[in-house]
Structure formats: structure tokens, C-alpha cells
Design an enzyme around this catalytic site. Structure first.
Site, PDB file in Angstrom:
ATOM      1  N   ASP A 101       0.969  -1.144   0.155  1.00  0.00           N
ATOM      2  CA  ASP A 101      -0.096  -0.182  -0.073  1.00  0.00           C
ATOM      3  C   ASP A 101       0.855   1.207   0.032  1.00  0.00           C
ATOM      4  OD1 ASP A 101      -3.309   0.610   1.618  1.00  0.00           O
ATOM      5  OD2 ASP A 101      -2.147   1.630   0.138  1.00  0.00           O
TER       6      ASP A 101
HETATM    7  C1  GLC Z   1      -4.116   4.292  -0.387  1.00  0.00           C
HETATM    8  C2  GLC Z   1      -5.222   3.154  -0.040  1.00  0.00           C
HETATM    9  C3  GLC Z   1      -5.091   1.955  -1.183  1.00  0.00           C
HETATM   10  C4  GLC Z   1      -4.988   2.954  -2.358  1.00  0.00           C
HETATM   11  C5  GLC Z   1      -3.528   3.495  -2.533  1.00  0.00           C
HETATM   12  C6  GLC Z   1      -3.126   4.351  -3.757  1.00  0.00           C
HETATM   13  O1  GLC Z   1      -3.784   4.815   0.790  1.00  0.00           O
HETATM   14  O2  GLC Z   1      -5.089   2.496   1.194  1.00  0.00           O
HETATM   15  O3  GLC Z   1      -6.441   1.478  -1.198  1.00  0.00           O
HETATM   16  O4  GLC Z   1      -4.968   2.274  -3.597  1.00  0.00           O
HETATM   17  O5  GLC Z   1      -3.240   4.203  -1.182  1.00  0.00           O
HETATM   18  O6  GLC Z   1      -3.911   5.576  -3.552  1.00  0.00           O
END
Ligand code: GLC
Length: 745
Positions: free
Chosen positions: A267
């Protein structure tokens, strides 16, 4: 010979030489005819150490490096589960201001879950995959399948409910649809990430039985049945290790037990440790907090854990090239499955078919919870329909966190109702309350002006007054993806409706006019006024066509067939999370991280309420129709089942009403003789059946030994214990039409 003749002679010689080229032999990795693994090995063999390290981490906010020298393309990642995020700047969250990236906004995934329709889930995946391919994206950062452990979870709207079987059954076709376009689905957030509160600093403490029975199955289905090419690690910790490089979850379970051959993406900012990043099963590190490209760092991406620190470890022997090669193989496999796929994929973007699909999915997920006959709406010729509530007007595709979208258009309920009643009745709107006046997110704007200068009392009084000469009132409220109201990064604080909506609904009910309440939310809301209104509809964040979808159901153009993918409790306190250590977690003196104890075990959602006989507002799997259905003649094939044998359950469903419609026949299993405490019932099958009036269909379910099993942590295996079982067939977890006992020998 003069100059011209010489040139002519050279030109002729070149022409002859080029005229008869022997077939150029492509290097294996570039040859689309070659098997995937051969291409992977050939490409790997050609890469330098630096090139191998480069592909294991981001080069920009949403891209990771390819190998320019070899013609291996970069991987472009994009949010999100409901549509393709607008292009962002190289190293910013804000959108780049492109004018060609307004997408189709599809319904939130909880809306898809509420359809209980595998075919619609495939349609959803096909369409969103086409949009991602057209936008030249290789990895779609979705779907999310974290379980609904608490109704307060801020991202409940992005997930697929409280039951692992339902989420697992629906995530598979979605993944297959996305990937049929040469786009990797990236199933998230792996795993036991069931809240937003302190999501980057909380350690989930879960026993193995609960982990394997509740929190892993939807991910396992996505990987083993859906064939997911990517998985995103989650921000939280499990067993004391961050999940973006959690050895047990990623190497032990995902890649080991499940045989996942795809790529694990962190993430954004979820990678937290140099050494674990190498050994903990992470393949591509994204979004790590660095000082960006601004300030002193000339290339902050070099600061990533899997960048220069990794190169140092490889050079001084603290890290092995063997482990690096496994990461690179997974990245290469992803490249050859997406940007360099042997099959040509072109995608499509904001096509009429996509908007039609969005409208169909949104409508089929709307749940009719109560109806005394006031629906479908009947407004007398020349009459007046009063619409009350901010959610009739507020656009909701923008906002909510990373699933925020810039969409080509969004039809609001008020507009759709005005269209539906044009020339027949007057449709008047009263705001009724002020919820969230935000109209932008990451520089994506709705263009609406939600400013209001009337007081709360004035707003209620105006709505009540407008009701005086109305023939019918439709209240459209709920939540709105703002802070603490279904929004990434924050959890809700209760399930009570905010902004004084309960009082307003009571005031409208007191007028004595026919009153339909539409709750638009992505998570359960308390409905203390349920007995005082004529009809209740659970709507969702339905995307670009949400207004049309709602109007389709309210006017009867579409017969509602949605079923709740989660329990609608009477009150939050009725739920299984009774202590702070269960939620949102506690931090002992001197400890760095919060600890969250899943003491309730497998008993979440209906597994809790049903087993403890706790009354709820509306049960899991519940939803009405404008027609009626009857289940009959339910049978089990064997009343005594040999060990390891499968059981067959058959039942007839009939449309006994006067309108075509769909029913979701649900099969639950009860193990009433077990050595461990088991839920009173667990969903193990469902079929959505579309029937004309009078038509009936016989449905067959198969129960495998796995369906009868619980996970025995001691022996680390699934166990179906001999003894009495019940197959329960019904149209919700509480509406059981047949209880069919059988014995497992
Ligand atoms: C965010 C989310 C994830 C997302 C990523 C990119 O914090 O937790 O679901 O795809 O970062 O935006």
C-alpha cells in the site's frame, strides 16, 4: 563515375540487400508466441543487478520502472475499485488536470455485493478493465475484500460485506473480468485490515481459526479461483509485522499455501523496514513517504527501502540475488500479462455500454427493506412529489479517499426523479438538513454549490411546510463519504444518522403524508423511525448513474432485487465489539503500536447476531421485491452422508406475484454437533433467479466437505466432524423456508 551514379549504385545495392531479409529471430522475451515462463527467464537473464532492483519499487507516484534498455515497459498502477482515477502529477496526489481522463464511475463495491449477482460482477470487471486498459494502466488497485467486522469501518463502502462466502463468490468474476483486458486486478488490503482508525499503527491479533475462516477466504478465492495477478499488502500489522512485508501472510500463506505467482504491491507508504522489505514477500514498493522530488533529494525514489538500501545489501552480501530474482520474476510475469500481453487489448472508455452497465449494477443492488404498497411511487396526474434531503442533490462520486473519481457525468436522484415525472407531476426539493458542503477532492470538483444560510430549524420547517400540499414525500439522506461518514482514513463514530436526520424524518412522518425513506450509505445505519414510515430503501454510492438507478427502482422501472450484504443492527452496542481492546485497539505503556484483539473470533455480522438471537433492524441477506416468491419442495439427497462425500440440496423457487423479478435463494449450513463453538448458520451457497410471474425454477446446490468444515488451528487443517448438520434454505439469514437435517458419518 559521378556522384549521382555512385549514390544510385549504393541505393540499388541497399534495396537488394534489404529486399530478401531472412526471418528476423526475436529474442525469446519479446516473442509473444513463447510460453510466459520462458519469456520471464530470458528477460531475467538479460537484466543487470541495478535493473533488477529498479523494477521492485516506484519511480513516480503511480508507476514502477521497466527496463528501457530491453524494451520492457513500466508498470502503471491506478486506483481504484470503482473506476479509473484521474491522472495524477508525477509525484503528487493531486490530479494532473488532464482533459481526457473523466471516467465512468461504477457503483461502490458494497453496491455490487448487494446485487448477489455473479454475472453482474463479471460485467463490472469487464467494463472497469476496459477503462483501465484504454487509459493504458496495467494494475488496477482493487477490488477490496476486507470483511465487515465493524459497521464503523470507514471503507465499508469499498468492500463486499460481512460474509467471506459472498465476498469470495463475487470477487472471482470481478477479477476475471478485469484481467480479461490485460489489466492486473490488485486485490486489497491483505489482510485483517478492518478499520481506518490508526490503520498504520495497529497490530491485529487474530487466532488462526478466525483468520482462516473469516479474513482469508475472499482473498484466497480471488487468488485461487479468480487467478488474481496482484495483491496489495495492508497498512496494519499482523503478528507484530507490517503486512506489506509480512513473512507469514505473504510468503507462508499467499505464495506458499495458495501458490500465488503474481506480484505483491505495498500500500502507498506501507513499506516500513529495509530488511523486512527484502525478506517479507514484498515485490513492488509503492508510495513510501520520502521528501518527494522537491527539496534536497534529487531522486527521492532512490531512498526507497527496495532502492539504494537494497542495492547496498546486495553488494555487501546481506541480501541474496536469489530472493531478488523471485521478486523480479513476479514483476516480469506481470509485465508479460499486461503491457506485453500476447493477446492485443484495446479497452474502451466512457462508452454507452459502460454507463448502462453502471446503471444496471447500481439498480440491482438497491435493497427494498420495507414497503406497505406506497412503492412503486404513484403520484396523481398534476400532483406534487416532495423530495427532501441533501443526498437527493449532492454528487457523491467525488470524495471518500483513494476511490475518488473524476467522472464524465453524475446523475443525481433529484434530476432523475424530475425526468421520470416530467409532464406528470411537479417534483419539489427541500434540502431538509446540511450535511457536507465539500465539493472537491484532490482538485477534482463537482461544480455544485452546497452553501446554505438557513438554520437547521428553518430547513426542517421549510420541508414540513412543503409537505402540506404534497401527494408523497421521498426522503433521500444517509451518509456522504465525508470525514467519518464512509471515508478512507477515518471510521464512523456510531451508526446513528448524522446531521439531525432522524428528527427530520420523524417530523416528515408526523405530517401524515405517505413517506418513503431512502438511506444512501456504504455502511449500516440505525433506523429508529422504521415503524413510522411507509417504505424504506437502502441505496448506495451508485456511481455516474446512481440517480437514474434509484429512480428506476422507485418508479418500478426496475423491480428491486438487492439483498443486504451486511446486517443492519438496531444499535452499535448490539454488535460483537464490546471492549476497546477489540476496537479500536489499545496501546500498553511504552509500546509503539496499538494492539487490536479479535476476541469475538468468527462471530462477526450475522454469525454474532443470529447465534446470540440478538434482534436486528434488518438481517444479512434480506431484501424485498415488488413481486412475491415462494420456496418449496426443498430436499437433501442424502440424510446420511459418508465422510468426504458431497451433499446436494435442491429447492424450487416460484414467482407467485404479478411482476417479473429476481429472488436470491440462499443456502446456509448449521453444524449443531461440534467440538468447537460454531455460528448458528453460515452462508455456503446462493443463486439469483430471475422469474416471470408464475414461473418457477428448481435450483441445485452442492455442499462439499469443505463447506461443512471448520478450521482446526491445532492441526492446521479444515475438519468436517461427524454428527448432525442442517441445510437451511431461505431468502435471508433470518427467513429460512426449509431446515433439512442430515448426518455426516
Ligand atoms: C491508499 C489506499 C489504497 C490505495 C493506495 C493508492 O492509501 O489504502 O487502497 O490504492 O493508497 O492510492
Amino acid at each position: 563515375m559521378n556522384k549521382n551514379l555512385t549514390c544510385l549504385a549504393v541505393a540499388i545495392l541497399c534495396a537488394v540487400a534489404c529486399k530478401t531479409p531472412e526471418k528476423t529471430v526475436l529474442p525469446v522475451y519479446l516473442d509473444p508466441e513463447k510460453p510466459l515462463e520462458e519469456r520471464v527467464e530470458d528477460a531475467l537473464s538479460r537484466m543487470t543487478l541495478e535493473e533488477k532492483v529498479a523494477v521492485t519499487h516506484a519511480q513516480s507516484k503511480f508507476s514502477s520502472a521497466g527496463v528501457p534498455r530491453l524494451g520492457l515497459p513500466e508498470l502503471w498502477h491506478t486506483d481504484g475499485p470503482h473506476g479509473v482515477r484521474p491522472e495524477v502529477l508525477w509525484d503528487e496526489w493531486d490530479q494532473a488536470g488532464w482533459t481526457n481522463d473523466s471516467c465512468t464511475a461504477f457503483p461502490s463495491l458494497v453496491n455490487l455485493a448487494a446485487t448477489w449477482d455473479r454475472d453482474l460482477s463479471r460485467l463490472y470487471g469487464d467494463c472497469i478493465g476496459e477503462e483501465a486498459r484504454y487509459r493504458e494502466k496495467d494494475i488496477l488497485l482493487g477490488p477490496g475484500v476486507n470483511m465487515g467486522r465493524t459497521p464503523l469501518n470507514g471503507r465499508t463502502f469499498e468492500y463486499m460485506g460481512e460474509d467471506p462466502y459472498l465476498a469470495g463468490a463475487l470477487v472471482v468474476p470481478y477479477v476475471q473480468g478485469v484481467q480479461s483486458n490485460g489489466v492486473a486486478a490488485c486485490v486489497k488490503h491483505f489482510a485483517v485490515n478492518n478499520q481506518e482508525t490508526r490503520r498504520t499503527a495497529t497490530n491485529s491479533v487474530v487466532d488462526d481459526r478466525t483468520l482462516y475462516e473469516i479474513y482469508l477466504p475472499a482473498f484466497k478465492a480471488a487468488v485461487q479461483e479468480g487467478g488474481a495477478w496482484a495483491v496489495m499488502g495492508s497498512y496494519n500489522l499482523y503478528n507484530g509485522h507490517f503486512n506489506c512485508h509480512n513473512d507469514r501472510l505473504l510468503n507462508g500463506i499467499l505464495k506458499g499455501e495458495w501458490g500465488f505467482d503474481g506480484v505483491v504491491v505495498s500500500d502507498w507508504g506501507g513499506c516500513r523496514d529495509d530488511d523486512e522489505a527484502v525478506t517479507g514477500g514484498l515485490d513492488i514498493e509503492m508510495g513510501t513517504w520520502t521528501n518527494g522530488l522537491s527539496g534536497s533529494a534529487s531522486d527521492s525514489y532512490g531512498n526507497y527501502h527496495l532502492a539504494n538500501p537494497y542495492l547496498e545489501r546486495l553488494r555487501d552480501g546481506r541480501a541474496t540475488e536469489e530472493v531478488l530474482n523471485d521478486k523480479v520474476r513476479r514483476v516480469l510475469r506481470t509485465i508479460f500479462r499486461t503491457g506485453m500481453s500476447p493477446e492485443p487489448h484495446y479497452g474502451r472508455f466512457t462508452s454507452p455500454e459502460h454507463f448502462a452497465a453502471s446503471r444496471r449494477i447500481a439498480a440491482d443492488g438497491i435493497v427494498l427493506l420495507k414497503n406497505d404498497g406506497v412503492l412503486p411511487l404513484q403520484v396523481p396526474e398534476g400532483g406534487k412529489l416532495l423530495v427532501v434531503g441533501e443526498n437527493a442533490y449532492k454528487m457523491m462520486v467525488v470524495g471518500g479517499g483513494s476511490s475518488n473519481l473524476k467522472t464524465k457525468y453524475e446523475v443525481i436522484p433529484l434530476e432523475a426523479l424530475r425526468e421520470a415525472f416530467a409532464g406528470k407531476a411537479e417534483v419539489v426539493w427541500e434540502r431538509g438538513y446540511v450535511g457536507d458542503v465539500t465539493t472537491d477532492y484532490n482538485k477534482v470538483v463537482t461544480g455544485q454549490d452546497l452553501s446554505e444560510n438557513r438554520s437547521a430549524e428553518r430547513l426542517v420547517a421549510d420541508a414540513v411546510q412543503a409537505a402540506e400540499d404534497a401527494d408523497c414525500i421521498v426522503f433521500i439522506g444517509g451518509l456522504n463519504k465525508s470525514d467519518r461518514q464512509d471515508n478512507e482514513g477515518t471510521d464512523r463514530e456510531d451508526i446513528v444518522l448524522p446531521y439531525g436526520q432522524d428528527g427530520l424524518i420523524e417530523a416528515l412522518a408526523a405530517t401524515g403524508k405517505k413517506l418513503v425513506v431512502v438511506n444512501i450509505s456504504g455502511s449500516p445505519c440505525a433506523m429508529p423511525w422504521a415503524e413510522e414510515v411507509n417504505a424504506i430503501v437502502q441505496g448506495w454510492y451508485g456511481g455516474s448513474e446512481s440517480g437514474h438507478a434509484l429512480a428506476d427502482v422507485l418508479t418500478g422501472a426496475v423491480n428491486p432485487s438487492g439483498k443486504l450484504p451486511f446486517t443492519m443492527p438496531l444499535a452499535l452496542s448490539d454488535g460483537p465489539l464490546k471492549t476497546e481492546r477489540q476496537y479500536p485497539g489499545i496501546r500498553e505503556e511504552g509500546e509503539t503500536w496499538w494492539q487490536e484483539y479479535y476476541d469475538e473470533g468468527v462471530f462477526i455480522g450475522y454469525r454474532w447476531y443470529d447465534t446470540r438471537n440478538i434482534p436486528v433492524q434488518y438481517p444479512f441477506g434480506y431484501g424485498l421485491s415488488y413481486t412475491t416468491f415462494e420456496l418449496s419442495n426443498a430436499r437433501v439427497a442424502k440424510t446420511s452422508l459418508a465422510p468426504g462425500a458431497s451433499q446436494t440440496v435442491t429447492v424450487t423457487v416460484k414467482n407467485t406475484g404479478s411482476a417479473a423479478g429476481a429472488e436470491v435463494v440462499q443456502l446456509y449450513v448449521a453444524d449443531t454437533e461440534a467440538s468447537v463453538p460454531r455460528p448458528s448458520k453460515e452462508l455456503k451457497g446462493f443463486e439469483k433467479v430471475y422469474l416471470q410471474p408464475g414461473e418457477s425454477r428448481r435450483i441445485t446446490f452442492t455442499l462439499t466437505p469443505q463447506d461443512l468444515s471448520f478450521f482446526d488451528a491445532g492441526s492446521h487443517r479444515w475438519v468436517a466432524e461427524p454428527g448432525e448438520f442442517h441445510a437451511l434454505v431461505g431468502t435471508s439469514s433470518a427467513d429460512i423456508a426449509a431446515d433439512l437435517p442430515f448426518t455426516l458419518k
